[in-house]
Each structure stands twice: as structure tokens, then as C-alpha cells.
Design an enzyme around this catalytic site. Structure first.
Site, PDB file in Angstrom:
ATOM      1  N   LEU A 107       0.831  -1.202   0.000  1.00 12.73           N
ATOM      2  CA  LEU A 107       0.000   0.000   0.000  1.00 12.73           C
ATOM      3  C   LEU A 107       0.869   1.256   0.000  1.00 12.73           C
ATOM      4  O   LEU A 107       0.622   2.194  -0.761  1.00 12.73           O
ATOM      5  CB  LEU A 107      -0.941  -0.019   1.202  1.00 12.73           C
ATOM      6  CG  LEU A 107      -1.939   1.135   1.319  1.00 12.73           C
ATOM      7  CD1 LEU A 107      -3.255   0.651   1.922  1.00 12.73           C
ATOM      8  CD2 LEU A 107      -1.396   2.284   2.168  1.00 12.73           C
ATOM      9  N   GLN A 110       2.451   1.770  -3.352  1.00 13.63           N
ATOM     10  CA  GLN A 110       1.485   2.274  -4.319  1.00 13.63           C
ATOM     11  C   GLN A 110       1.130   3.740  -4.055  1.00 13.63           C
ATOM     12  O   GLN A 110       0.989   4.540  -4.978  1.00 13.63           O
ATOM     13  CB  GLN A 110       0.215   1.408  -4.273  1.00 13.63           C
ATOM     14  CG  GLN A 110      -0.918   1.887  -5.172  1.00 13.63           C
ATOM     15  CD  GLN A 110      -0.558   1.876  -6.641  1.00 13.63           C
ATOM     16  OE1 GLN A 110       0.270   1.075  -7.063  1.00 13.63           O
ATOM     17  NE2 GLN A 110      -1.157   2.756  -7.420  1.00 13.63           N
ATOM     18  N   GLU A 111       0.973   4.093  -2.798  1.00 13.71           N
ATOM     19  CA  GLU A 111       0.534   5.442  -2.448  1.00 13.71           C
ATOM     20  C   GLU A 111       1.616   6.494  -2.692  1.00 13.71           C
ATOM     21  O   GLU A 111       1.347   7.566  -3.225  1.00 13.71           O
ATOM     22  CB  GLU A 111       0.091   5.490  -0.981  1.00 13.71           C
ATOM     23  CG  GLU A 111      -1.209   4.765  -0.684  1.00 13.71           C
ATOM     24  CD  GLU A 111      -2.431   5.528  -1.177  1.00 13.71           C
ATOM     25  OE1 GLU A 111      -2.282   6.669  -1.651  1.00 13.71           O
ATOM     26  OE2 GLU A 111      -3.539   4.972  -1.081  1.00 13.71           O
ATOM     27  N   SER A 112       2.836   6.213  -2.287  1.00 15.15           N
ATOM     28  CA  SER A 112       3.861   7.271  -2.278  1.00 15.15           C
ATOM     29  C   SER A 112       5.226   6.842  -2.793  1.00 15.15           C
ATOM     30  O   SER A 112       6.136   7.681  -2.843  1.00 15.15           O
ATOM     31  CB  SER A 112       4.036   7.787  -0.843  1.00 15.15           C
ATOM     32  OG  SER A 112       4.549   6.753  -0.001  1.00 15.15           O
ATOM     33  N   TYR A 217      -6.041   0.339  -8.613  1.00 15.77           N
ATOM     34  CA  TYR A 217      -5.414   0.465  -7.293  1.00 15.77           C
ATOM     35  C   TYR A 217      -5.428  -0.888  -6.566  1.00 15.77           C
ATOM     36  O   TYR A 217      -4.404  -1.335  -6.044  1.00 15.77           O
ATOM     37  CB  TYR A 217      -6.182   1.518  -6.498  1.00 15.77           C
ATOM     38  CG  TYR A 217      -5.687   1.780  -5.098  1.00 15.77           C
ATOM     39  CD1 TYR A 217      -4.653   2.676  -4.855  1.00 15.77           C
ATOM     40  CD2 TYR A 217      -6.291   1.170  -4.001  1.00 15.77           C
ATOM     41  CE1 TYR A 217      -4.218   2.944  -3.571  1.00 15.77           C
ATOM     42  CE2 TYR A 217      -5.859   1.438  -2.706  1.00 15.77           C
ATOM     43  CZ  TYR A 217      -4.825   2.323  -2.502  1.00 15.77           C
ATOM     44  OH  TYR A 217      -4.399   2.583  -1.219  1.00 15.77           O
TER      45      TYR A 217
END
Length: 234
Positions: A107, A110-112, A217
Site C-alpha cells: 500500500l 502504491q501510495e507514495s 489500485y
């Protein structure tokens, strides 16, 4: 080292001017994107100074130039592309909340891409890309002392808030990860609507998700989870 942008970028990084440093060093990275060896060397350098996003992209670029996948590239190179930065905090948080740490590693990637000072166009901030309103909401539930919005850029805060919110969504959707991830990305209201229609059938749920971005996502985090399992084991 003969590239002026490399010298300027490193000096700016040392001075704490992170966004300006990143702009200079990304210019260098893009200029050698077709050279696997230089991309690999930059991936190591960026890792060592803490510019993790650029390190991940450079390592991925090296593999792409070689025509190699995670499965036939050297494992070390794969681990540069799918790293476990902040592993001490992430594994401790996963143990606290009782979910698989590989889920949070995927996660955060993927996010940052593990960039603590990341900010999206929607004002999501930090490693876990928490938006300001959600940050205030989480801070109130955690009784976080003296919370300010800028705190989301601190790794300890960003990871704690992201872990709490992920755990909250997992609890809401009975541990069904696809629904929890859709709630993280598209909001709990949308996720609840899709969950009511599809239930805990993974394939049906993903097909029911109305937002292409959220479907992608979910798929990317599941892929990341699988690759973390392959690269690091259970």
C-alpha cells in the site's frame, strides 16, 4: 558525478530543500533511463541518501532496459524496486493491528513510493497519502497530541495514521481486503455500496467497483503483495 544537476541536487538534498533537490536529481535519472548500469548505480545512490521514490523508479528502469522481470532479474535488483523501507515501523504496526505487513508495504509503495514528503493533486500527504480531513479524523480517534496537518509528512505519523485507517477499513469489511483497499482509495461510502452488491467475492467485487482508478489500485496492491511475498518470503 560530472553532471551539474547531480552535484546541485545532492547539495540541495543536504540542505533539506527536498523538492528542489528531487527536481534536479530526477533530471539526471531521466537522462540515463536507457542505461541499465547507470540506472542501477543511481538506484543505489538514491537509496543511500533517502530519495526512495527515485531509487525505486531507477531500479525499475534498469530492469526494463534489460528486458527483465522481477522473476528473472537478480533478487537484489527486484528488492530495490520493491523495498521494505521503514520496515521496523511497518512490521510493528502490522503486528499491533493483526494484518499482514506485506499488505501495508504494498500500500505504501502504491501510495507514495516510500516518499515521505509526497503530496498528491488531491492534497493527500506523506507516506500513506492521508488527506487533511482524514488526518484530523484519525488524530481525534487516536487522541494524537498536538496534531498539525504538516505532521503527516513525518514518517512516524504518516505510517501510524495509514495503518490505523487501513485496520479500520479491514474491520468494517470483515477482513475482506479488496473492499478495505477500495475504501482507502475511494472512500468508505463507495466501498460499502460495492460491498453490498458484490459481497466478499473478490472477482465480482472488483468488477463491481465503478471507478477504473480504484480497480487498478486494488490490482496493483495485490500484485505488490504477491511480489513482496516472492522477494522476501512469508
Amino acid at each position: 558525478q560530472q553532471n551539474p544537476a547531480f552535484a546541485v541536487g545532492n547539495k540541495l538534498w543536504q540542505l533539506g530543500r527536498l523538492e528542489q533537490a528531487k527536481a534536479e536529481l530526477e533530471t539526471v535519472r531521466r537522462s540515463v533511463a536507457g542505461d541499465a548500469l547507470l540506472s542501477y548505480q543511481l538506484a543505489l545512490h538514491f537509496r543511500d541518501i533517502g530519495l526512495y521514490r527515485s531509487s525505486i523508479i531507477a531500479a525499475s528502469s534498469a530492469m526494463n532496459t534489460l528486458g527483465a522481470s522481477i522473476f528473472d532479474a537478480p533478487r537484489f535488483l527486484g528488492q530495490l524496486a520493491y523495498p521494505v523501507y521503514y520496515g521496523d515501523m511497518i512490521t510493528a504496526l502490522a503486528d499491533r493491528y493483526g494484518y499482514d505487513s506485506r499488505l501495508q508495504f504494498s500500500l505504501v509503495r502504491q501510495e507514495s513510493l516510500f516518499e515521505s514528503f509526497a503530496r498528491s493533486g488531491a492534497a493527500a500527504q506523506g507516506l500513506s497519502q492521508v488527506i487533511p480531513d482524514t488526518g484530523i479524523y484519525i488524530a481525534s480517534l487516536l487522541n494524537w497530541p498536538d496534531f498539525e496537518n504538516e505532521d503527516l509528512y513525518k514518517p512516524y505519523v504518516g505510517l501510524n495514521f495509514g495503518a490505523f485507517y487501513l485496520d479500520q477499513q479491514l474491520n468494517t469489511f470483515d477482513g475482506f481486503e479488496a473492499a478495505a483497499l477500495s475504501a482507502y482509495n475511494a472512500g468508505p461510502g463507495n466501498a460499502a455500496f460495492w460491498y453490498e452488491r458484490a459481497g466478499a467475492d473478490h472477482d465480482l467485487f472488483v468488477e463491481t467497483v465503478a471507478f477504473p482508478e480504484t480497480r487498478l489500485y486494488i490490482e496493483r496492491i495485490y500484485l505488490g503483495y504477491y511480489l513482496y511475498s516472492y522477494l522476501y518470503g512469508p
